[in-house]
Design an enzyme around this catalytic site. Structure first.
Site, mmCIF file in Angstrom:
data_model
loop_
_atom_site.group_PDB
_atom_site.id
_atom_site.type_symbol
_atom_site.label_atom_id
_atom_site.label_comp_id
_atom_site.label_asym_id
_atom_site.label_seq_id
_atom_site.Cartn_x
_atom_site.Cartn_y
_atom_site.Cartn_z
ATOM 1 C CB SER B 76 -4.179 23.573 6.182
ATOM 2 O OG SER B 76 -4.535 24.550 7.132
ATOM 3 C CD GLU B 83 -19.110 10.657 -3.006
ATOM 4 O OE1 GLU B 83 -18.004 11.075 -2.597
ATOM 5 O OE2 GLU B 83 -19.266 9.574 -3.584
ATOM 6 C CB SER B 84 -19.015 17.928 -1.316
ATOM 7 O OG SER B 84 -20.155 18.225 -2.131
ATOM 8 C CG HIS B 89 -8.048 24.558 8.299
ATOM 9 N ND1 HIS B 89 -7.164 24.636 7.248
ATOM 10 C CD2 HIS B 89 -9.284 24.655 7.762
ATOM 11 C CE1 HIS B 89 -7.835 24.798 6.128
ATOM 12 N NE2 HIS B 89 -9.134 24.814 6.409
ATOM 13 C CB CYS B 104 -24.247 15.882 -2.253
ATOM 14 S SG CYS B 104 -22.983 15.659 -3.507
#
Lengths: 138, 138
Positions: B76, B83-84, B89, B104
């Site tokens: 994971s 930008e986020s 996983h 974004c």
């Protein structure tokens, strides 16, 4: 755990297991949670504590958590779980926050929606459930 | 950037800005990417390098990256971006991986799908685009 959600394995040593619903195997349940008209979205310690509360109440195991403050506004954060992850990105100037709650196995991800709505005093919450990895081979 | 996707702001100092599509404001584009019949899903360094390649090719800015290996199988990982985020996983025993690419602003998240499909030699890829935070107030 969510009604109808059966853990693929309850072997505590297996940290990344799949789930089954209605006989179909999935990798996990991914909740896309959007909060509108929300508050306290620039309070990084409060956001981290709320994420930790979600992990605990969902019965998940926290492996790693990291939050980043933006200037002048906004926080992004991720919690890596034994069961997948929780992420957050906030736009305080818009009173909007985007959360993801992705969990597999014997957890209760659905409890996170109410925890988040209440903690951030959201006027409106949108929750979309995605079942990831449909039909992945056993 | 994706066709029709216009950055809400190109102010380099504003690290967490919204996007607009067809005149509607969104917080960002969230790509849900599922890889089936994939390989190298237990190679943590390769997975991290591939995530870093996605960040670079998408024109995003990496702030933090953390990957966790599971025993006996699985990885994971999360990359927090200006930008986020990108998350992964993996279920190597099922040749399945669940990636999220949430970006974004002035980025090209769509390039990540081909990078991931090629890197992990996936037999099949499913990409779902979510536009998060529709109509969040300006």
């Amino acid at each position: 755990m969510p009604k109808g959600l059966i853990p693929h394995s309850i072997d505590a040593a297996q940290k990344d297991y799949a789930v089954e619903r209605n006989g179909v195997r999935y990798s996990g349940v991914h909740l896309i949670i959007d909060l509108y008209g929300a508050n306290r979205l620039n309070e990084i310690a409060f956001i981290e504590n709320t994420m930790r509360q979600c992990v605990a109440k969902a019965g998940a195991t926290l492996l790693h958590i990291h939050l980043h403050p933006f200037e002048p506004n906004g926080v992004s954060g991720v919690a890596v779980l034994a069961e997948s992850h929780i992420s957050v990105h906030t736009w305080p100037e818009d009173n909007y926050a985007a959360f993801d709650v992705f969990m597999c196995g014997d957890t209760r991800p659905e409890v996170c929606a109410d925890i988040l709505k209440t903690a951030f005093q959201a006027e409106r919450i949108e929750v979309t459930e995605l079942l990831r990895g449909k039909g992945m081979k056993a």
